[in-house]
Scaffold this active site. Structure first.
Site, PDB file in Angstrom:
ATOM      1  CD  GLU A   3      -2.849  -1.382   2.293  1.00 46.06           C
ATOM      2  OE1 GLU A   3      -3.314  -0.318   2.761  1.00 46.06           O
ATOM      3  OE2 GLU A   3      -3.216  -2.496   2.690  1.00 46.06           O
ATOM      4  CG  ASN A 227      -8.462  -5.463   2.206  1.00 48.02           C
ATOM      5  OD1 ASN A 227      -9.505  -4.827   2.079  1.00 48.02           O
ATOM      6  ND2 ASN A 227      -8.449  -6.740   2.557  1.00 48.02           N
ATOM      7  NE  ARG A 306     -10.445  -4.244  -3.547  1.00 48.84           N
ATOM      8  CZ  ARG A 306     -11.346  -3.987  -4.497  1.00 48.84           C
ATOM      9  NH1 ARG A 306     -12.632  -4.113  -4.236  1.00 48.84           N
ATOM     10  NH2 ARG A 306     -10.961  -3.610  -5.697  1.00 48.84           N
TER      11      ARG A 306
END
Length: 329
Positions: A3, A227, A306
Site C-alpha cells: 500500500e 485493504n 476483498r
C-alpha cells in the site's frame, strides 16, 4: 498488496541511485527486456499512491528539477534520518493469496500512455506497479523462506536487476512494469500521503449512497489506500464497512478520513523506524475489546471482492430507515 506507505519506502530505497548509470542488467522479465536498460541513466524517482515512476535517459545530463515537479511531497526530515538503505519486503497482506487486495479498476489519478518498450526520444518513464506480492531489494537478493510444493528451496527470481556505476544494485520482484515516453500527469490531491491530499474531495466521495468500504478503495479519491488501511480506519472510526456514506453524519466521515491519514502516516514512520505495523482488526479473531470479529469478502456487485474484518459490537450497522442523527451544537 503493498500500500501507499510501502511504496513510499520503495521510493526512498531507490532514490540514492538517481544520477547513476546502469552498467549491468539481469532478470527474468520477458515482457520488459532487461537489456534495454543497459547504459541508461536513472534521472528521477517519483511516487504516487501505489505506483512508482522511474525516469531513465540515454545520457547523463540531468534535467532541471523545475521542469519535472515531484509527484509527492518530500519525506519528513525525521523519517529520512531514521531510514536505512537495506532490503524491503512487501506488506503483510501480500502473504494472503486470492487477490482480495487487488487495485480497483478505473482512473487512479494517473494519465499517461504506456507500453512494453521505451519509445524513441530522450525521456523514458518506467511505471512500476507492485501487484499482490511486489517488492524491491537493495544490494541483496530475496531468499526462499520455505520449500515450494516440490520440496525445493528455490530462491525467488527477480523480474529485473539493475546494477549501477556506484557499485550497488536494485532487484525488482513480482512487479508489473511498462514504459512511457511522457511524464505522468497525476493528481496529488488524491494521494493519502501527500501534503496536498484534498479532504473535501474525499469527504464528498464518501458521502455517496454506496458502502464506505467500496469508496475507500477507490484510487480516484484515496490513492495509496489498500485493504489494511481500509479495515483499520473503519474500525478505529467505529463504522460498519457496509454503511452507506449517505447515512453517516459529516463528523463521522471526517473522523474516518482523519483515521485514514493518521494510520497511513504512522505506518510510514514505523517503516523508517524498523517497527512492525500494529493492527487492531485486520486478520484478527477478536477486537481489542475481546469481541468476536467477523470476516467476509465484500465488494460491489460484479466487482472485486476483498476480505474485510469488522466487529459487530464496535462497528454497528446503521439501518437504512434510521440515518445517523447529528446532535445540534
Amino acid at each position: 498488496m503493498p500500500e501507499g506507505p510501502s511504496v513510499r519506502k520503495f521510493h526512498h530505497l531507490v532514490s540514492p541511485f538517481v544520477g547513476q548509470q546502469v552498467v549491468k542488467t539481469g532478470g527474468s522479465s520477458k515482457k520488459l527486456n532487461p537489456a534495454g536498460f543497459q547504459s541508461l541513466w536513472l534521472q528521477d524517482a517519483q511516487v504516487h499512491g501505489k505506483k512508482l515512476f522511474l525516469r531513465f535517459d540515454p545520457d547523463e545530463e540531468i534535467v532541471c528539477p523545475g521542469n519535472n515537479p515531484p509527484l509527492s511531497a518530500p519525506l519528513h526530515k525525521e523519517w529520512k534520518e531514521e531510514a536505512g538503505h537495506h532490503q524491503e519486503v512487501s506488506d503483510q497482506s501480500s502473504g494472503s493469496p486470492g487477490g482480495d487486495d487487488a487495485v480497483p479498476s478505473g482512473d487512479d489519478g494517473l494519465q499517461c500512455l504506456w507500453g512494453d518498450s521505451p519509445a524513441g526520444g530522450a525521456e523514458r518513464w518506467l511505471q512500476v506497479s507492485f501487484g499482490l506480492f511486489g517488492s524491491i531489494w537493495v544490494n541483496e537478493f530475496s531468499r526462499a523462506k520455505k520449500a515450494n510444493k516440490r520440496g525445493d528451496w528455490r530462491d525467488p527470481s527477480p523480474r529485473l536487476v539493475l546494477h549501477f556505476g556506484g557499485g550497488g544494485f536494485l532487484a525488482f520482484y513480482n512487479c508489473q512494469m511498462v514504459w512511457s515516453s511522457s511524464s505522468p500527469v497525476v493528481r496529488p490531491t488524491s494521494d493519502i500521503l501527500s501534503e496536498k491530499f484534498h479532504r473535501g474531495q474525499a469527504l464528498e466521495a464518501l458521502g455517496r449512497e454506496q458502502p464506505v468500504c467500496y469508496t475507500l478503495l477507490d484510487q480516484r479519491y484515496f490513492s495509496g489506500l489498500g485493504n489494511i488501511i481500509k479495515n483499520e480506519a473503519l474500525f478505529r472510526a467505529g463504522i460498519h464497512p457496509l454503511s452507506p456514506g449517505s447515512l453517516l453524519g459529516l463528523p463521522r466521515l471526517e473522523a474516518l478520513v482523519d483515521h485514514v491519514v493518521a494510520f497511513s502516516a504512522g505506518w510510514l514512520r514505523g517503516k523508517f523506524q524498523g517497527r512492525q505495523q500494529h493492527t487492531q482488526i485486520y486478520q484478527k479473531e477478536r477486537c481489542p475489546a475481546g469481541h468476536q470479529v467477523v470476516k467476509e469478502a465484500l465488494g460491489p456487485p460484479g466487482g472485486l471482492q476483498r476480505l474485510t474484518w469488522w466487529c459487530p459490537q464496535c462497528q454497528p450497522r446503521l439501518s437504512p430507515d434510521e440515518p445517523e442523527q447529528v446532535e445540534p451544537s
